[in-house]
Every structure is written in C-alpha cells, then in structure tokens.
Design an enzyme around this catalytic site. Structure first.
Site, PDB file in Angstrom:
ATOM      1  N   SER A  64       0.823  -1.214   0.000  1.00 25.30           N
ATOM      2  CA  SER A  64       0.000   0.000   0.000  1.00 25.30           C
ATOM      3  C   SER A  64       0.851   1.255   0.000  1.00 25.30           C
ATOM      4  O   SER A  64       2.001   1.254   0.439  1.00 25.30           O
ATOM      5  CB  SER A  64      -0.890   0.039   1.239  1.00 25.30           C
ATOM      6  OG  SER A  64      -1.646  -1.133   1.346  1.00 25.30           O
TER       7      SER A  64
HETATM    8  N1  SAH Z   1       0.359  -5.144   4.157  1.00 22.37           N
HETATM    9  C1  SAH Z   1       1.102  -5.563   2.979  1.00 22.37           C
HETATM   10  C2  SAH Z   1       0.338  -5.383   1.681  1.00 22.37           C
HETATM   11  C3  SAH Z   1      -0.790  -6.290   1.604  1.00 22.37           C
HETATM   12  S1  SAH Z   1      -1.521  -6.561   0.028  1.00 22.37           S
HETATM   13  C4  SAH Z   1       2.447  -4.842   2.910  1.00 22.37           C
HETATM   14  O1  SAH Z   1       2.724  -3.986   3.741  1.00 22.37           O
HETATM   15  O2  SAH Z   1       3.204  -5.180   2.001  1.00 22.37           O
HETATM   16  C5  SAH Z   1      -2.779  -7.653   0.588  1.00 22.37           C
HETATM   17  C6  SAH Z   1      -2.289  -9.034   0.902  1.00 22.37           C
HETATM   18  O3  SAH Z   1      -3.384  -9.750   1.454  1.00 22.37           O
HETATM   19  C7  SAH Z   1      -1.839  -9.818  -0.325  1.00 22.37           C
HETATM   20  O4  SAH Z   1      -0.523 -10.221  -0.160  1.00 22.37           O
HETATM   21  C8  SAH Z   1      -2.797 -11.012  -0.354  1.00 22.37           C
HETATM   22  O5  SAH Z   1      -2.186 -12.217  -0.776  1.00 22.37           O
HETATM   23  C9  SAH Z   1      -3.218 -11.094   1.099  1.00 22.37           C
HETATM   24  N2  SAH Z   1      -4.469 -11.825   1.368  1.00 22.37           N
HETATM   25  C10 SAH Z   1      -5.613 -11.840   0.657  1.00 22.37           C
HETATM   26  N3  SAH Z   1      -6.527 -12.638   1.252  1.00 22.37           N
HETATM   27  C11 SAH Z   1      -5.932 -13.144   2.374  1.00 22.37           C
HETATM   28  C12 SAH Z   1      -6.348 -14.021   3.412  1.00 22.37           C
HETATM   29  N4  SAH Z   1      -7.568 -14.587   3.423  1.00 22.37           N
HETATM   30  N5  SAH Z   1      -5.474 -14.313   4.409  1.00 22.37           N
HETATM   31  C13 SAH Z   1      -4.224 -13.782   4.424  1.00 22.37           C
HETATM   32  N6  SAH Z   1      -3.774 -12.944   3.473  1.00 22.37           N
HETATM   33  C14 SAH Z   1      -4.613 -12.622   2.460  1.00 22.37           C
END
Ligand code: SAH
Length: 215
Positions: A64
């Site tokens: 993000s």
């Molecule tokens: N906070 C992260 C960015 C997250 S992007 C950072 O600082 O880099 C959102 C992430 O959520 C993605 O990597 C995706 O794979 C994950 N995601 C989606 N659904 C999920 C779930 N049910 N459980 C865990 N992770 C999930």
C-alpha cells in the site's frame, strides 16, 4: 554507481505525505521514519520505494501507499504492549511499522511465496517481534488471540466473524470493506463487550481482495 539516498527520501516522504497530509500521531510518524521501505519492495522498484503510490510485489499483490499504511495504523491507536494481528502480510512492510509501536505482531499471508518473502524481509531488517504464518487470515490466528488491534490489509466483502471474535474488549480492527475495487470503505470496528461492536466509516479506499479459502 549512483545509489539513491533512501534516508533522505524517507524523511521527505514523512513530511510531505504524512505530516502535511493529516497524520497526527507522532509515534506513527516516528515508526514510519524508521522503517526502511526499500527493504520490502522488489529490487526493480527500489527507486520508487518512497513514491506516493502503491507498488507491485510478487503474485500480483501490492504494498500500500505510505499514507494509507500510516492512516490505518493511526486509526488503531496502538499502545506499547499491544498484541496486534495483521491479515495480508504481503511484503511485511506494514507489520514492520506495527512492530515499532506494539509489543508483538502476528501476520498472516495466504500466498506462500509472499509469506516467505515477508518472513525473510522481516528477519533481514531485525524485526524479531513479528511472527509470520502462511494461511487463511479470515480465520484469524486463534492461538495468540485475543488481540488489542487487527489490521486487515485486503478488502473483505463482509467482515470475517472470526476476526471480530478475536478482538479484546476495547480492541479495534481496521478493515477495507466492499466487493468491488471501486467501492470500498475503510471501516473501524471497536469491540464494546462480549457481543457489542461499534462501527465507523473512515474513508474511501482501494485494496486487493481478501480471499477466503472457506468458500
Ligand atoms: N500489508 C502488505 C500489503 C498487503 S496486500 C504490505 O505492507 O506489504 C494484501 C495481501 O493480502 C496480499 O498479499 C494477499 O495475498 C493477502 N491476502 C488476501 N486474502 C488473504 C487471506 N484470506 N489471508 C491472508 N492474506 C490474504
């Protein structure tokens, strides 16, 4: 070879994107001023590590934009000894920022490749109080519950019940809600007691979807 001055870029990001754009909590500003974001972005995007935008990471996911990370974390009002859960660890960046404010951070990521990246990025940065697990975060991480704060870093069509139940009384969860990318609201949920929850709409946002393996 020309090396970008990441420290200078980070200082500039903190003042122009955070302090000048409404982030007020000095602890959040200090945390963002300490974590080297360049450690968490893919090599080919390092020059853009402090740009005012999300960046691609592996598996078509995104890290993000810095302001969004700061805004969500500020909304959680994290205290020093807090136990925090992050759903969607991605690169591990937000978890690293959380670890500067909290006692312990538990971060779940459903894509194995990313969970491994996050864990190795966090280890390389010396973030010893962050624990990463590969799995479906919609179920939370019950072994370490209850949590003072839960950060959901992907958009949920509905707020997962398991996550609400893993909040402490008084604990807060920040979660983007909405099934389409164009209509998501960032929601803050505060647990009032055993069965009561307060909900506030904070802002319009855009996140990759939270994918539950249950359905
Ligand atoms: N906070 C992260 C960015 C997250 S992007 C950072 O600082 O880099 C959102 C992430 O959520 C993605 O990597 C995706 O794979 C994950 N995601 C989606 N659904 C999920 C779930 N049910 N459980 C865990 N992770 C999930």
């Amino acid at each position: 070879m020309h090396l970008p001055d990441f420290e200078e870029m980070r200082t500039r990001m903190v003042s122009s994107q955070l302090a000048n754009r409404g982030i007020r909590d000095q602890r959040v500003i200090d945390a963002m001023a300490k974590v080297p974001r360049e450690l968490f972005v893919p090599e080919s995007y390092r020059d853009l590590a402090y740009a005012d935008r999300p960046l691609p990471i592996a598996a078509e996911q995104t890290i993000s934009q810095p302001h969004v990370v700061a805004y969500m974390i500020e909304a959680l009002a994290i205290e020093k000894q807090a136990k925090v859960l992050e759903v969607g660890a991605g690169s591990g960046y937000a978890a690293a920022v959380l670890s500067k404010l909290a006692g312990e951070v538990f971060a779940i990521e459903r894509i194995d490749e990313l969970a491994q990246h996050a864990a190795s990025n966090l280890q390389a940065g010396g973030y010893m109080t962050v624990h990463v697990k590969h799995g479906d975060g919609t179920l939370g991480w019950p072994e370490h519950a209850p949590y003072d704060a839960i950060l959901v870093s992907a958009a949920a069509s509905t707020v997962p019940e398991a996550l609400k139940m893993q909040l402490k009384t008084g604990g807060k969860m920040v979660v983007p809600v909405g099934s389409r990318i164009s209509i998501q609201q960032l929601i803050r949920i505060t647990r009032l007691d055993e069965t009561g929850f307060a909900e506030e709409e904070l802002a319009a946002v855009r996140f990759v979807p939270l994918i539950s393996d249950e359905k």
